[in-house]
Design an enzyme around this catalytic site. Structure first.
Site, mmCIF file in Angstrom:
data_model
loop_
_atom_site.group_PDB
_atom_site.id
_atom_site.type_symbol
_atom_site.label_atom_id
_atom_site.label_comp_id
_atom_site.label_asym_id
_atom_site.label_seq_id
_atom_site.Cartn_x
_atom_site.Cartn_y
_atom_site.Cartn_z
ATOM 1 N N HIS A 40 0.215 42.395 -25.607
ATOM 2 C CA HIS A 40 1.318 42.082 -26.515
ATOM 3 C C HIS A 40 2.555 41.600 -25.750
ATOM 4 O O HIS A 40 3.118 42.363 -24.955
ATOM 5 C CB HIS A 40 1.640 43.360 -27.296
ATOM 6 C CG HIS A 40 2.741 43.230 -28.285
ATOM 7 N ND1 HIS A 40 3.897 43.972 -28.211
ATOM 8 C CD2 HIS A 40 2.868 42.453 -29.392
ATOM 9 C CE1 HIS A 40 4.676 43.674 -29.229
ATOM 10 N NE2 HIS A 40 4.077 42.750 -29.959
ATOM 11 N N ARG A 41 2.926 40.359 -25.971
ATOM 12 C CA ARG A 41 4.008 39.720 -25.201
ATOM 13 C C ARG A 41 3.673 39.768 -23.701
ATOM 14 O O ARG A 41 4.554 39.928 -22.850
ATOM 15 C CB ARG A 41 5.368 40.375 -25.469
ATOM 16 C CG ARG A 41 5.668 40.576 -26.952
ATOM 17 C CD ARG A 41 7.014 41.264 -27.215
ATOM 18 N NE ARG A 41 7.107 41.757 -28.578
ATOM 19 C CZ ARG A 41 8.034 42.579 -29.040
ATOM 20 N NH1 ARG A 41 8.994 42.997 -28.246
ATOM 21 N NH2 ARG A 41 8.028 42.988 -30.296
ATOM 22 N N GLU A 67 -0.601 37.707 -25.982
ATOM 23 C CA GLU A 67 0.082 37.342 -27.227
ATOM 24 C C GLU A 67 1.453 36.815 -26.837
ATOM 25 O O GLU A 67 2.125 37.386 -25.969
ATOM 26 C CB GLU A 67 0.212 38.569 -28.130
ATOM 27 C CG GLU A 67 0.726 38.268 -29.529
ATOM 28 C CD GLU A 67 2.158 38.663 -29.794
ATOM 29 O OE1 GLU A 67 2.605 38.539 -30.924
ATOM 30 O OE2 GLU A 67 2.860 39.084 -28.831
ATOM 31 N N ASP A 69 5.234 34.765 -28.318
ATOM 32 C CA ASP A 69 6.082 34.437 -29.467
ATOM 33 C C ASP A 69 6.751 33.098 -29.199
ATOM 34 O O ASP A 69 7.451 32.943 -28.185
ATOM 35 C CB ASP A 69 7.155 35.517 -29.660
ATOM 36 C CG ASP A 69 6.537 36.875 -29.932
ATOM 37 O OD1 ASP A 69 6.022 37.075 -31.035
ATOM 38 O OD2 ASP A 69 6.552 37.733 -29.013
ATOM 39 N N HIS A 82 10.650 36.629 -27.910
ATOM 40 C CA HIS A 82 10.399 37.359 -29.158
ATOM 41 C C HIS A 82 11.574 37.364 -30.131
ATOM 42 O O HIS A 82 11.454 36.957 -31.287
ATOM 43 C CB HIS A 82 9.994 38.805 -28.863
ATOM 44 C CG HIS A 82 9.795 39.611 -30.108
ATOM 45 N ND1 HIS A 82 10.827 40.299 -30.728
ATOM 46 C CD2 HIS A 82 8.708 39.791 -30.884
ATOM 47 C CE1 HIS A 82 10.367 40.878 -31.815
ATOM 48 N NE2 HIS A 82 9.085 40.593 -31.939
ATOM 49 N N GLU A 141 1.978 33.443 -31.620
ATOM 50 C CA GLU A 141 2.712 33.773 -32.856
ATOM 51 C C GLU A 141 3.853 32.785 -33.049
ATOM 52 O O GLU A 141 4.688 32.593 -32.154
ATOM 53 C CB GLU A 141 3.275 35.199 -32.811
ATOM 54 C CG GLU A 141 4.026 35.489 -34.118
ATOM 55 C CD GLU A 141 4.683 36.853 -34.217
ATOM 56 O OE1 GLU A 141 4.361 37.753 -33.417
ATOM 57 O OE2 GLU A 141 5.538 37.000 -35.110
ATOM 58 N N LYS A 143 7.156 32.597 -34.323
ATOM 59 C CA LYS A 143 8.163 33.609 -34.679
ATOM 60 C C LYS A 143 9.262 32.970 -35.523
ATOM 61 O O LYS A 143 9.893 32.014 -35.101
ATOM 62 C CB LYS A 143 8.724 34.208 -33.375
ATOM 63 C CG LYS A 143 9.769 35.279 -33.565
ATOM 64 C CD LYS A 143 9.267 36.446 -34.382
ATOM 65 C CE LYS A 143 8.386 37.402 -33.601
ATOM 66 N NZ LYS A 143 7.782 38.438 -34.492
ATOM 67 N N ASP A 266 0.874 46.888 -25.656
ATOM 68 C CA ASP A 266 1.719 46.666 -24.473
ATOM 69 C C ASP A 266 0.999 47.130 -23.205
ATOM 70 O O ASP A 266 1.396 46.763 -22.094
ATOM 71 C CB ASP A 266 3.028 47.468 -24.598
ATOM 72 C CG ASP A 266 3.937 46.973 -25.720
ATOM 73 O OD1 ASP A 266 3.592 45.966 -26.386
ATOM 74 O OD2 ASP A 266 5.001 47.610 -25.930
#
Ligand code: G3P
Ligand code: CA
Length: 275
Positions: A40-41, A67, A69, A82, A141, A143, A266
């Site tokens: 995640h990120r 992942e 953003d 993000h 994603e 955003k 994470d």
């Protein structure tokens, strides 16, 4: 139901003989799916989120996907960050959409996580595609795409230029909380896997799920919404389910038990200690 549907049936046919398929007839596609770990990120538990340091760490940890953003600078460059402002994760202030690319690029996006990361920059979207495609999956994603009119076309063009808009696209998926944006993305790139993100229970009704299945391949809820019944319903509609955001071993174990297809975390090692 969306046509491409992860290519799961196609892969099943290729991988197994008719004899094997007959014996496996009672095994659902859902049961055949592997559990993917999505950083995640990036591996943001260990490095500053949405930076090359975090993405390299995810690669080193053998996560299946990163992942990211995606937003856009004032002068039209796609960047990976993000929040819609730079205040939390950089040494600057202001909205991403009001800052030029040079202004965004001059910021320190690493020090907030520790001095050893000082000098990390806000990456560009094309830089992330070029550095990682073919090495690790990329869950893109969009955003707050409502802030960036035309962002869908720009993302589609970047993927097309690199021949990454195909089903055999080296594991690239596009997702958003903005469902209209994802419908548009599906029209622009009909073969591209699409995900819808939600943390709202109202989006888990049968009617809502059926509507998502007309253009999405993944239904990606926050883990508080996940039940075995929901996972089964999503699978019955031919979609995959990836859930977020895992920051504890207990949450990881819960989602493993629920048999989701991917866990967005994470800490990639919380999902698979070998990572
Ligand atoms: O990929 C799921 C997750 O990223 C959605 O929430 O706020 O971290 O972008 P957020
Ligand atoms: Ca995200």
């Amino acid at each position: 139901m969306k046509k491409t549907l992860l290519g799961a049936g196609f892969a099943f046919t290729l991988l197994f003989s008719p004899f094997q398929q007959a014996f496996a007839a009672e095994t659902t596609i859902g049961e055949l799916r592997q559990l993917d770990t999505i950083a995640h990120r990036g591996a943001s538990g260990y490095a500053p989120e949405n930076t090359i340091a975090a993405f390299d760490k995810a690669l080193e940890m053998k996560a299946d996907y990163i992942e990211i953003d995606v937003q856009r600078s004032q002068d039209g460059k796609l960047v990976v960050i993000h929040d819609t402002t730079v205040d939390r994760t950089t040494d600057g202030t202001g909205s991403v959409k009001d800052l030029t690319f040079d202004q965004l690029r001059s910021l320190d996006a690493g020090s907030y996580k520790g001095e050893q990361f000082s000098g990390e920059k806000i990456p560009t979207f094309d830089e992330v595609l070029d550095r990682y495609h073919g090495k690790i999956g990329i869950l893109i994603e969009l955003k707050s795409p409502e802030l960036y009119p035309g962002v869908e076309e720009m993302v589609a063009e970047e993927l097309r230029e690199r021949n990454l808009d195909r089903p055999q696209n080296e594991k690239i998926i596009i997702q958003s909380f903005n469902f209209e944006s994802m419908k548009k993305m599906n029209s622009l790139l009909p073969k591209m896997p699409i995900g819808v993100l939600t943390s709202s229970k109202a989006d888990t009704t049968d009617a809502a799920l059926q509507a998502f299945a007309t253009y999405a391949d993944y239904f990606n809820p926050s883990y508080g919404l996940v039940t075995k019944e929901l996972v089964d319903k999503v699978h019955a509609l031919g979609m995959g389910i990836s859930s977020w955001t895992v920051r504890s071993h207990d949450a990881a174990q819960f989602l493993i038990d629920m048999k989701v297809d991917a866990i967005i975390t994470d800490y990639p090692d919380y999902v698979d200690p070998r990572k």
